[in-house]
Motif scaffolding. Structure first.
Motif, PDB file in Angstrom:
ATOM      1  N   GLU A 190       0.838  -1.201   0.000  1.00 44.33           N
ATOM      2  CA  GLU A 190       0.000   0.000   0.000  1.00 44.33           C
ATOM      3  C   GLU A 190       0.875   1.253   0.000  1.00 44.33           C
ATOM      4  OE1 GLU A 190      -3.919   1.430   2.426  1.00 44.33           O
ATOM      5  OE2 GLU A 190      -2.111   1.123   3.616  1.00 44.33           O
ATOM      6  N   ALA A 191       1.956   1.212   0.790  1.00 44.00           N
ATOM      7  CA  ALA A 191       2.862   2.366   0.852  1.00 44.00           C
ATOM      8  C   ALA A 191       3.618   2.544  -0.458  1.00 44.00           C
ATOM      9  CB  ALA A 191       3.841   2.195   2.010  1.00 44.00           C
ATOM     10  N   ILE A 192       4.003   1.428  -1.087  1.00 47.18           N
ATOM     11  CA  ILE A 192       4.733   1.496  -2.365  1.00 47.18           C
ATOM     12  C   ILE A 192       3.829   2.020  -3.468  1.00 47.18           C
ATOM     13  CG2 ILE A 192       5.830   0.064  -4.149  1.00 47.18           C
ATOM     14  CD1 ILE A 192       6.767  -1.749  -1.768  1.00 47.18           C
ATOM     15  N   ASN A 193       2.568   1.546  -3.476  1.00 51.78           N
ATOM     16  CA  ASN A 193       1.532   2.016  -4.395  1.00 51.78           C
ATOM     17  C   ASN A 193       1.970   1.926  -5.858  1.00 51.78           C
ATOM     18  OD1 ASN A 193      -1.011   2.990  -5.042  1.00 51.78           O
ATOM     19  ND2 ASN A 193      -0.368   5.139  -4.953  1.00 51.78           N
ATOM     20  N   ASP A 194       2.479   0.769  -6.230  1.00 53.50           N
ATOM     21  CA  ASP A 194       2.844   0.521  -7.627  1.00 53.50           C
ATOM     22  C   ASP A 194       1.627  -0.057  -8.355  1.00 53.50           C
ATOM     23  OD1 ASP A 194       3.914  -1.817  -9.623  1.00 53.50           O
ATOM     24  OD2 ASP A 194       5.206  -0.053  -9.682  1.00 53.50           O
ATOM     25  N   PRO A 195       1.168   0.578  -9.433  1.00 50.80           N
ATOM     26  CA  PRO A 195      -0.055   0.113 -10.104  1.00 50.80           C
ATOM     27  C   PRO A 195       0.005  -1.353 -10.528  1.00 50.80           C
ATOM     28  CG  PRO A 195       0.559   2.286 -10.906  1.00 50.80           C
ATOM     29  CD  PRO A 195       1.696   1.821 -10.045  1.00 50.80           C
ATOM     30  N   ALA A 196       1.140  -1.797 -11.041  1.00 50.21           N
ATOM     31  CA  ALA A 196       1.254  -3.183 -11.495  1.00 50.21           C
ATOM     32  C   ALA A 196       1.149  -4.152 -10.316  1.00 50.21           C
ATOM     33  CB  ALA A 196       2.568  -3.387 -12.232  1.00 50.21           C
ATOM     34  N   LEU A 197       1.831  -3.824  -9.218  1.00 48.42           N
ATOM     35  CA  LEU A 197       1.767  -4.692  -8.032  1.00 48.42           C
ATOM     36  C   LEU A 197       0.404  -4.629  -7.373  1.00 48.42           C
ATOM     37  CD1 LEU A 197       5.200  -4.353  -6.185  1.00 48.42           C
ATOM     38  CD2 LEU A 197       4.215  -6.395  -7.236  1.00 48.42           C
ATOM     39  N   ASN A 198      -0.224  -3.474  -7.432  1.00 52.69           N
ATOM     40  CA  ASN A 198      -1.569  -3.362  -6.862  1.00 52.69           C
ATOM     41  C   ASN A 198      -2.525  -4.324  -7.564  1.00 52.69           C
ATOM     42  OD1 ASN A 198      -0.711  -1.398  -5.113  1.00 52.69           O
ATOM     43  ND2 ASN A 198      -1.577   0.317  -6.263  1.00 52.69           N
ATOM     44  N   GLU A 199      -2.409  -4.378  -8.875  1.00 50.96           N
ATOM     45  CA  GLU A 199      -3.287  -5.258  -9.650  1.00 50.96           C
ATOM     46  C   GLU A 199      -2.902  -6.716  -9.478  1.00 50.96           C
ATOM     47  OE1 GLU A 199      -4.721  -5.982 -14.298  1.00 50.96           O
ATOM     48  OE2 GLU A 199      -3.468  -4.255 -13.771  1.00 50.96           O
ATOM     49  N   HIS A 200      -1.593  -6.976  -9.438  1.00 49.42           N
ATOM     50  CA  HIS A 200      -1.119  -8.359  -9.410  1.00 49.42           C
ATOM     51  C   HIS A 200      -1.246  -9.003  -8.035  1.00 49.42           C
ATOM     52  CE1 HIS A 200       1.263 -11.892 -10.366  1.00 49.42           C
ATOM     53  NE2 HIS A 200       2.035 -11.638  -9.324  1.00 49.42           N
ATOM     54  N   ALA A 201      -0.939  -8.254  -6.978  1.00 48.44           N
ATOM     55  CA  ALA A 201      -0.824  -8.877  -5.655  1.00 48.44           C
ATOM     56  C   ALA A 201      -1.665  -8.211  -4.571  1.00 48.44           C
ATOM     57  CB  ALA A 201       0.634  -8.888  -5.221  1.00 48.44           C
ATOM     58  N   TYR A 202      -1.613  -6.886  -4.470  1.00 48.21           N
ATOM     59  CA  TYR A 202      -2.236  -6.200  -3.341  1.00 48.21           C
ATOM     60  C   TYR A 202      -3.721  -6.535  -3.206  1.00 48.21           C
ATOM     61  CZ  TYR A 202      -3.917  -2.334  -0.398  1.00 48.21           C
ATOM     62  OH  TYR A 202      -4.527  -1.582   0.582  1.00 48.21           O
ATOM     63  N   GLY A 203      -4.420  -6.560  -4.331  1.00 48.39           N
ATOM     64  CA  GLY A 203      -5.844  -6.882  -4.295  1.00 48.39           C
ATOM     65  C   GLY A 203      -6.122  -8.259  -3.725  1.00 48.39           C
ATOM     66  N   HIS A 204      -5.227  -9.210  -3.967  1.00 48.80           N
ATOM     67  CA  HIS A 204      -5.391 -10.560  -3.420  1.00 48.80           C
ATOM     68  C   HIS A 204      -5.191 -10.569  -1.900  1.00 48.80           C
ATOM     69  CE1 HIS A 204      -5.773 -12.764  -7.181  1.00 48.80           C
ATOM     70  NE2 HIS A 204      -4.777 -12.055  -7.687  1.00 48.80           N
ATOM     71  N   LEU A 205      -4.245  -9.773  -1.421  1.00 46.95           N
ATOM     72  CA  LEU A 205      -3.934  -9.773   0.011  1.00 46.95           C
ATOM     73  C   LEU A 205      -5.081  -9.234   0.852  1.00 46.95           C
ATOM     74  CD1 LEU A 205      -0.246  -8.434  -0.072  1.00 46.95           C
ATOM     75  CD2 LEU A 205      -0.995 -10.811   0.142  1.00 46.95           C
ATOM     76  N   ILE A 206      -5.864  -8.314   0.290  1.00 45.48           N
ATOM     77  CA  ILE A 206      -6.928  -7.682   1.067  1.00 45.48           C
ATOM     78  C   ILE A 206      -8.315  -8.178   0.630  1.00 45.48           C
ATOM     79  CG2 ILE A 206      -5.522  -5.634   1.461  1.00 45.48           C
ATOM     80  CD1 ILE A 206      -7.325  -4.182  -0.606  1.00 45.48           C
ATOM     81  N   SER A 207      -8.353  -9.297  -0.078  1.00 45.39           N
ATOM     82  CA  SER A 207      -9.618  -9.819  -0.591  1.00 45.39           C
ATOM     83  C   SER A 207     -10.413 -10.542   0.499  1.00 45.39           C
ATOM     84  CB  SER A 207      -9.343 -10.788  -1.747  1.00 45.39           C
ATOM     85  OG  SER A 207     -10.552 -11.388  -2.188  1.00 45.39           O
ATOM     86  N   ARG A 208     -11.743 -10.463   0.395  1.00 42.89           N
ATOM     87  CA  ARG A 208     -12.641 -11.247   1.242  1.00 42.89           C
ATOM     88  C   ARG A 208     -13.096 -12.534   0.550  1.00 42.89           C
ATOM     89  NH1 ARG A 208     -15.380  -8.826   5.721  1.00 42.89           N
ATOM     90  NH2 ARG A 208     -14.748  -6.669   6.094  1.00 42.89           N
ATOM     91  N   ASP A 209     -12.679 -12.715  -0.675  1.00 45.07           N
ATOM     92  CA  ASP A 209     -13.061 -13.893  -1.443  1.00 45.07           C
ATOM     93  C   ASP A 209     -12.074 -15.020  -1.159  1.00 45.07           C
ATOM     94  OD1 ASP A 209     -13.785 -15.824  -3.251  1.00 45.07           O
ATOM     95  OD2 ASP A 209     -13.290 -14.647  -5.041  1.00 45.07           O
ATOM     96  N   PRO A 210     -12.507 -16.128  -0.550  1.00 49.56           N
ATOM     97  CA  PRO A 210     -11.579 -17.216  -0.223  1.00 49.56           C
ATOM     98  C   PRO A 210     -10.841 -17.774  -1.435  1.00 49.56           C
ATOM     99  CG  PRO A 210     -13.656 -17.515   0.938  1.00 49.56           C
ATOM    100  CD  PRO A 210     -13.868 -16.400  -0.035  1.00 49.56           C
TER     101      PRO A 210
END
Length: 623
Positions: A190-210
């Protein structure tokens, strides 16, 4: 049910043949068999007696925790507390029922490493049980990471996440550990806020979908140790033409090795193949654990770690043999980049400590109402109640400190934290971790003792509380390392952190000085803070030597302040007052006591060294 009077019905004539030498041996033998087969005789054949001790049980872990509930009532806006209370009450029941059973299953079905398939191919598959996989699904659906990052409740979101983690951790079968690292990775990305990493990984880390939820590893520790990363990190990063790197190194202690991603440190080599030594040579890297085809990303699992506790958690030694990775920090700024992760994981350590203390204390309290000893149920023995009261006091202090940390972090998450609060938070991060970890081990040990022999038996599921607690003072920095980090916080802020700490303590107990029941306790806290502040100002040369006692003093003072402030609240109970007073009766500034006893003199240092090594080198030389 067998009754004593039933045994007394055996007549003299029934028993006489057994003792008469003139009795016919065959008749006597037959009579013994009749008695043995009779329901009147206990402890015969398959009958093993009628008494079985009742196992301890858990109630709703949210509604039973008065300190937790009242802290939320004190600080949360009424509309937010009303909105979240039903969910917390529901979850408090769940962690005592189905999630609790899953945690026990994780302990009984520990992970294993399958290095080769049937045809001799190296697969390095870490096999975890179904309960472990189910815990991952629960973590996602309950929002144990997502809650903090969705910010539905603004600055209160982090506190609410920590409350759910607090309820969950003791029942998680150690799935709380990968969640700690996942939370740390999410904060870092979140602090790095890289668009590619946000799409690739960050969204998975904060997901509520098992299905889409990821966990993250934190691969920092190498053979030389984990705290001194500037010297200990040997992993090299070879730049590639496409901007990626290939990592080559050996990670000696990696937990959550079944995660989808990891953050790690490595040294970028220059065009001559030479790395920069020390902390300035370290950069932080992101890596996927597996390739798109499911194969490991040039990672070899050398072996699983054989640990004292946390056996539910897959922990391994990894060889990185050309792992493809992305540098996510500025080159040479790896140590600074991992600060967000360390802050989060140290908070999680405090959460596990406080919640672990709460769990063993609750189990001990329940057991005390069914176990009889010396003619009374043991909760009617004052000496036993005193032990349980001490456990409760330590638990409440640790809980308040952990919740206060979460409250401050929530302000920081939303950019609402004042400079004074930021200074306090920086100082409290190592303090909370080091002190609650030591408390957790002591309370777990006392808790097991309160069960007598049952506390030592693995199949009661009680010893795991002590084995797992012992990791807390070690993981994320030992007590000594974190005591030195306290001094670094003072140095980095040029003393502002300690000044802010002192002002906060004095101001927040001021109201309690008007309360007759709390006046002495409040004044004790203020006086202790004054003395420790003076010690730091006038004994700079002693601070490193006294760092441990200094840190303990700060922790006890701040916990004392929180307990007194809580007890001065208008809706506080008499029990809150009692706990605050009991806490403040102890030595709140052991650093001052140690100094008065001459423990920090140069002579004392020399004598301590001699005591430690007296006869040691001579004995070793004769082996």
């Amino acid at each position: 049910m067998l009754r004593l009077r039933s045994i007394r019905k055996l007549t003299t004539s029934q028993l006489r043949p057994l003792s008469m030498s003139t009795a016919d041996p065959e008749t006597a033998r037959h009579h013994v068999e009749e008695l043995a087969n009779s329901a009147e005789l206990p402890f015969a054949r398959a009958r093993i007696g009628t008494f079985f001790q009742q196992a301890p049980s858990l109630g709703n872990q949210f509604t039973a925790d008065v300190t937790l509930r009242n802290y939320l009532r004190r600080f949360l806006p009424h509309e937010i507390f009303s909105a979240v209370e039903p969910d917390l009450e529901r979850f408090g029941k769940r962690v005592a029922t189905d999630i609790y059973q899953l945690g026990i299953d994780c302990e009984h079905n520990q992970p294993i490493l399958k290095q080769f398939d049937a045809w001799g191919n190296r697969v390095d598959e870490i096999v975890t049980c179904e309960a472990w996989k189910k815990q991952k699904e629960i973590a996602a659906s309950e929002g144990l990471i997502a809650t903090a990052y969705e910010r539905k409740y603004q600055q209160w979101s982090r506190l609410l996440q920590v409350v759910k983690l607090y309820l969950y951790a003791p029942s998680s079968g150690l799935f709380s550990c990968p969640l700690a690292m996942t939370d740390g990775a999410a904060k870092s990305l979140e602090a790095i806020n890289d668009p590619a990493l946000n799409e690739h990984a960050y969204g998975h880390l904060i997901s509520r979908d098992p299905v889409s939820f990821w966990t993250s590893g934190q691969w920092m520790t190498e053979r030389r140790g984990g705290s001194d990363v500037g010297r200990a990190t040997e992993t090299l990063a070879l730049p590639q033409d496409d901007g990626s790197y290939l990592l080559h190194g050996y990670k000696w202690f990696t937990s959550a090795t079944d995660s989808e991603m990891a953050l790690t440190l490595a040294r970028v080599v220059d065009k001559d193949g030479q790395p920069t030594e020390g902390s300035k040579g370290l950069s932080m890297f992101y890596l996927d654990v597996r390739n798109q085809d499911g194969s490991l990303n040039n990672i070899q699992v050398q072996r699983m770690k054989d640990k004292l506790g946390t056996r539910q958690l897959p922990t391994a030694e990894l060889l990185l043999d050309g792992v493809r990775a992305i540098r996510v920090s500025d080159e040479g700024r790896g140590v600074a980049a991992i600060s967000n992760m360390l802050t989060i994981t140290r908070l999680h350590n405090s959460v596990s400590a406080a919640s672990g203390m709460r769990r063993i204390t609750n189990l001990s309290k329940d057991f005390s109402k069914s176990r009889e000893c010396f003619g009374k149920v043991i909760h009617n023995h004052p000496i036993h109640i005193r032990v349980l009261a001490n456990m409760e006091m330590e638990t409440r202090a640790a809980t308040l400190l952990t919740l206060e940390m979460a409250r401050l972090l929530g302000l920081a998450d939303c950019g609402m934290i004042a400079e004074k609060q930021q200074n306090i938070f920086r100082l409290l991060t190592p303090l909370a971790k080091l002190y609650t970890a030591k408390q957790a081990v002591a309370v777990a040990s006392e808790g097991l003792e309160s069960f007598g022999g049952a506390g030592y038996l693995e199949d009661t599921n009680l010893p795991v509380h002590l084995r797992d607690a012992q990791v807390l003072p070690i993981w994320e920095g030992t007590t000594n390392i974190l005591s030195l980090d306290v001094l670094r916080a003072l140095a980095k802020t040029k003393g502002a952190a300690l000044k802010s700490f002192h002002e906060d303590v004095v101001q927040r107990v001021a109201m309690a000085t008007e309360n007759a029941q709390l006046r002495d306790s409040a004044l004790s806290v203020q006086q202790a803070s004054n003395e420790v502040l003076s010690f730091a100002a006038n004994n700079a040369a002693l601070l490193e030597f006294a760092a441990r006692e200094f840190a303990y003093s700060l922790a006890r003072i701040y916990m004392g302040m929180l307990l007194v402030e809580h007890a001065a609240w208008e809706d506080a109970t008499p029990q809150d007052v009692f706990v605050a007073r009991r806490w403040c009766e102890q030595d709140l500034r052991p650093v001052i006591t140690a100094m008065k006893n001459g423990n920090f003199s140069s002579d004392a240092s020399s004598e301590q060294y001699k005591v430690v090594f007296e006869g040691f080198d001579e004995a070793k030389s004769k082996l």
